[in-house]
Design an enzyme around this catalytic site. Structure first.
Site, PDB file in Angstrom:
ATOM      1  N   HIS A 180      85.635  35.877  51.489  1.00 33.53           N
ATOM      2  CA  HIS A 180      85.394  36.596  50.556  1.00 33.53           C
ATOM      3  C   HIS A 180      86.396  37.373  48.861  1.00 33.53           C
ATOM      4  O   HIS A 180      86.507  37.252  48.196  1.00 33.53           O
ATOM      5  CB  HIS A 180      84.009  37.115  51.176  1.00 33.53           C
ATOM      6  CG  HIS A 180      83.520  37.815  50.023  1.00 33.53           C
ATOM      7  ND1 HIS A 180      82.183  37.324  49.729  1.00 33.53           N
ATOM      8  CD2 HIS A 180      84.023  39.319  49.021  1.00 33.53           C
ATOM      9  CE1 HIS A 180      81.499  39.070  48.738  1.00 33.53           C
ATOM     10  NE2 HIS A 180      82.593  40.034  48.611  1.00 33.53           N
ATOM     11  N   GLU A 181      86.617  38.355  50.471  1.00 27.89           N
ATOM     12  CA  GLU A 181      88.197  38.738  49.559  1.00 27.89           C
ATOM     13  C   GLU A 181      89.065  37.929  48.981  1.00 27.89           C
ATOM     14  O   GLU A 181      89.611  38.402  47.617  1.00 27.89           O
ATOM     15  CB  GLU A 181      88.778  39.840  50.781  1.00 27.89           C
ATOM     16  CG  GLU A 181      87.662  40.606  51.625  1.00 27.89           C
ATOM     17  CD  GLU A 181      86.592  41.363  50.323  1.00 27.89           C
ATOM     18  OE1 GLU A 181      86.655  42.028  49.490  1.00 27.89           O
ATOM     19  OE2 GLU A 181      85.673  41.714  51.002  1.00 27.89           O
TER      20      GLU A 181
ATOM     21  N   HIS B 122      87.756  37.444  45.628  1.00 27.90           N
ATOM     22  CA  HIS B 122      88.469  38.792  44.735  1.00 27.90           C
ATOM     23  C   HIS B 122      89.827  39.019  44.178  1.00 27.90           C
ATOM     24  O   HIS B 122      90.379  39.349  43.220  1.00 27.90           O
ATOM     25  CB  HIS B 122      88.558  40.304  45.429  1.00 27.90           C
ATOM     26  CG  HIS B 122      86.534  40.494  45.838  1.00 27.90           C
ATOM     27  ND1 HIS B 122      85.677  40.166  44.226  1.00 27.90           N
ATOM     28  CD2 HIS B 122      85.384  40.652  46.629  1.00 27.90           C
ATOM     29  CE1 HIS B 122      84.580  40.454  45.125  1.00 27.90           C
ATOM     30  NE2 HIS B 122      84.329  41.019  46.182  1.00 27.90           N
TER      31      HIS B 122
ATOM     32  N   GLU C  99      81.753  39.509  42.020  1.00 27.60           N
ATOM     33  CA  GLU C  99      81.545  38.594  42.761  1.00 27.60           C
ATOM     34  C   GLU C  99      81.405  37.747  42.635  1.00 27.60           C
ATOM     35  O   GLU C  99      81.457  36.417  43.337  1.00 27.60           O
ATOM     36  CB  GLU C  99      79.705  39.537  43.606  1.00 27.60           C
ATOM     37  CG  GLU C  99      80.338  41.287  43.887  1.00 27.60           C
ATOM     38  CD  GLU C  99      81.375  41.092  45.170  1.00 27.60           C
ATOM     39  OE1 GLU C  99      81.358  40.667  46.034  1.00 27.60           O
ATOM     40  OE2 GLU C  99      81.592  42.054  45.354  1.00 27.60           O
TER      41      GLU C  99
END
Lengths: 500, 500
Positions: free
Chosen positions: A261-262, A265, A291
């Protein structure tokens, strides 16, 4: 960029530097700062925030914007001036005292939250939360034209309103609640049991880093550290974009998907035009788009069958005892287990939006209906019961699980669902243009996908309006249809709901 | 502190916060920042430095100082106003452009130095050094009344002049050169051979941390990390005082004594009155006093026989293979081996000041006689030959060994020798008042010593003039006699020079 804006750009670079410095101080506070630094650090961050605000709100900013004249339409300079004007006009509405105090209160509230979560003690956080909320309500009131919550949403996703979000959540609810309830009637086959075990932290980290590298994360322009709450942060340039994660030695999925997830980003921030460094065009354009990137890599990629068809063998080498005997189907089903569970960041794709819905409705109640901090835990538990079908066992696994509210990020949560919706819309646009992306994923390659995202999303930084960006890159406005079809197909298949 | 100075204190707190933020960004750059961050970080640090300078030099500062009136003599407020005035008057002499450019150039020069040292390539550093020197020369010219180098010295040790330092170095030279040369005539008994071996880094770190704890370092208000050049840094309060060190897996002494040295600095900063946080009274008063603290713990404590009589047994447990068979005398002799060697930070107590003398004379030549960067390496090698009796094998072990010059810290080096002199003067004052300190050291206890230093040196922060502080704590002005007697006694004994 041209010479008429040289002074404006220098002025904005100073503001960007102050914000970047605040970012470094915040990163440090959440990773390496010793406990004794809390008090002074809060003061330092507040000072940086105040000075940045004063400069942005100053008549000098207005004068330099005026001096920039009428830049060529669609040019970088036009975008720079447009965003500088928007930020300036917003800043003049907020008194310096409010900005500095907000920053100081958040900086003190975050460690208090960390402590409260460790001891599952909501009461200790109440005074902090009341102060944070009071300040956010004042910010909302000063920025809004009658709908305070919309004013906060606009900070994270320019142009979004609560009524548009309400429609989106209604569509999501209509499509997914029946699926969730349908699955809940099946006997629990414990298909995620293989993900529980004893997972050496160093090995988890090695595998997570290898995955981030495979996605295209550039370690010379970033790093990965541990923090109580995983996050990604940039400091005003694509040259230093950092991630944090947290490890659960008993559950493989926690750190792994947080890292993916990170990384999503971080790929966004690393992909932004370096010429935008130290300008308001640096950084992702909105939280919803941000997101969409994190959820795309976490879900569309890292929870997909093609991904694991390539990576499961290497994961088996890292954890031979835990995963040695697993076949691809079993593992793919395990990482896509649907089960209402307490922690948002660990939720499956179907129930995830219900976690967000709870927070969205509570935020509406806090800002539009005057719900009090005191009544928040009961309201939290009632909503959890309503949408997820259980009451949290403790505050730590309930209302205290996220840093957002103690940090003052009201209006941020809904963008996770916006991101979910956009992640599929963008992924489908990319794969329709380049069907080879599926094949590459099976080979552990992501170059074409990343390249498409770089060109269509990342490179422009904050230059375009988020709605325009989605229209340009996918050929239409935000639309829940692809996302809901994706969910329905994926989970109908994984749970053999074909007959329903 | 009283109410008339409230506005002044808030103003100074803003300046302190900007400097503290710059400190955090600098710490981060030297510990964890990825390479991609170099360029943007230089800009951020320069911006913080510029804004702090602008605020300090502003008419507002002058107005607030005037408004403070005539505070009570010897009060904290009087010291606050006095130091604010000194800093303000200094700041108005330096144009903002010079301050910002100095900061930016140093921030870019430091990574260039790191690279140059790794490859022992002085030439790659020349353009950086020329720019750094040009800027420091301008600073010196603007601050001085005819003696540019004195103006730089005054930045680190208020009131010190090159002629006073010349006298100090003459006395040191007269007393120590004969000792060094005398020892050099003895056959080299390789008494430091036991310190070379294979020293596991984690074990080195554990022992270093245990020693820092024993000295009294508070880990809740600090941390220890790795950096290319060991340093200690505070961020405007005693609540967060960090150290760095570097490890040599083949030589035990490198990291251990560096850690003791930095712990000395850190104990000073951690011991400063917390009420001085975010004021100009926070932080050590001068570099000479600061170095007296680091050298006291490094040499008077950690190279002493009483210290090792307690700690050698635990060191043997950590490194049984390397040190298991060593007796106290052999070990104590080993850590006090006198031998001219290339690296300053690893030098023994007798030759250490000769390293400083080389740098002092070269700095005099750079700032008073116009020595050029181009001619610096030859001058360096000639001085090394003159005082240490050899020519450095490479730039890495010669002129490139220290970060100070690339960072622009000209005038700093001599304070190491000032620190050496003061370390013995202070230690003798402490032990004369509390002879029990010797006994405590044999028991691995340092409470009485630390307490004496806290009361006589640390707690006051920057409140007193350094000369006044030494007078008050030792009963006399700085005096080389105790230091030179200490050296003579210690090394005459260790090398059996009694008959000479």
């Amino acid at each position: 960029m041209d010479d008429e804006t040289k002074d404006l750009r220098e002025h904005l670079a100073t503001i960007s530097d102050l914000r970047a410095a605040g970012g470094v101080l915040s990163w440090d506070r959440q990773t390496y700062m010793p406990p004794g630094g809390v008090e002074a650090r809060a003061g330092q961050i507040a000072t940086l925030s105040r000075l940045a605000h004063e400069l942005l709100a100053s008549p000098k900013t207005e004068r330099l914007i005026e001096a920039a004249g009428e830049p060529e339409p669609d040019s970088d300079t036009e975008a720079l001036v447009r965003i500088a004007r928007r930020d300036h006009e917003r800043a003049v509405k907020l008194p310096t005292r409010l900005v500095e105090e907000s920053s100081r209160v958040s900086a003190l509230s975050e460690p208090a939250w960390k402590q409260a979560r460790e001891t599952s003690d909501w009461n200790s956080l109440i005074p902090h939360m009341e102060r944070v909320l009071e300040l956010r309500r004042e910010v909302a009131a000063r920025l809004s034209n009658g709908h305070p919550y919309d004013a906060l949403l606009d900070l994270y996703e320019p142009g979004t309103t609560s009524s548009r979000l309400q429609t989106m959540f209604d569509e999501i609810k209509t499509a997914t609640l029946p699926l969730v309830r349908n699955i809940a009637t099946l006997p629990d086959d414990e298909r995620d049991a293989p993900l529980r075990g004893a997972f050496d932290e160093a090995s988890q980290e090695r595998f997570g880093r290898a995955t981030a590298s495979a996605f295209g994360y550039d370690w010379r322009r970033g790093r990965l550290d541990r923090a109580a709450h995983p996050f990604c942060i940039d400091f005003g340039s694509p040259g230093d974009v950092r991630m944090t994660t947290r490890f659960d030695p008993k559950r493989f999925a926690v750190a792994f998907f947080a890292t993916c997830h990170e990384t999503g980003h971080a790929l966004y921030e690393q992909g932004i035009n370096p010429a935008y460094a130290r300008t308001p065009l640096s950084g992702g354009v909105s939280m919803g788009i941000h997101e969409s990137q994190s959820r795309l890599w976490e879900n569309l990629v890292a929870r997909s069958r093609p991904f694991w068809s390539h990576f499961l063998p290497s994961l088996k080498e890292v954890f031979p005892r835990e995963f040695g005997d697993l076949d691809l189907n079993t593992f793919h089903r395990a990482v896509n287990t649907v089960r209402p569970s307490p922690i948002r960041t660990e939720a499956d794709e179907l129930t995830y939006n219900l976690h967000i819905l709870i927070r969205f409705e509570l935020e509406m109640a806090l800002f539009e209906d005057g719900l009090s901090v005191k009544d928040l835990p009961d309201a939290w538990n009632a909503k959890t019961e309503e949408y997820l079908g259980f009451t949290p066992e403790s505050a730590a696994t309930g209302i205290l699980q996220d840093i957002h509210w103690p940090a003052g990020y009201f209006g941020y949560f809904p963008m996770y669902s916006v991101g979910n919706v956009l992640s599929v819309q963008l992924f489908e646009a990319a794969t329709q243009e380049h069907p080879i992306i599926h094949e590459e994923m099976e080979n552990g390659e992501f170059g074409t996908l990343l390249d498409w995202l770089r060109r269509n999303v990342h490179h422009a930084g904050s230059k375009h309006d988020p709605q325009d960006l989605i229209q340009a890159s996918t050929g239409r406005a935000m639309d829940t249809t692809p996302y809901l079809n994706y969910l329905k197909t994926k989970f109908t298949d994984l749970y053999n709901l074909g007959g329903s």
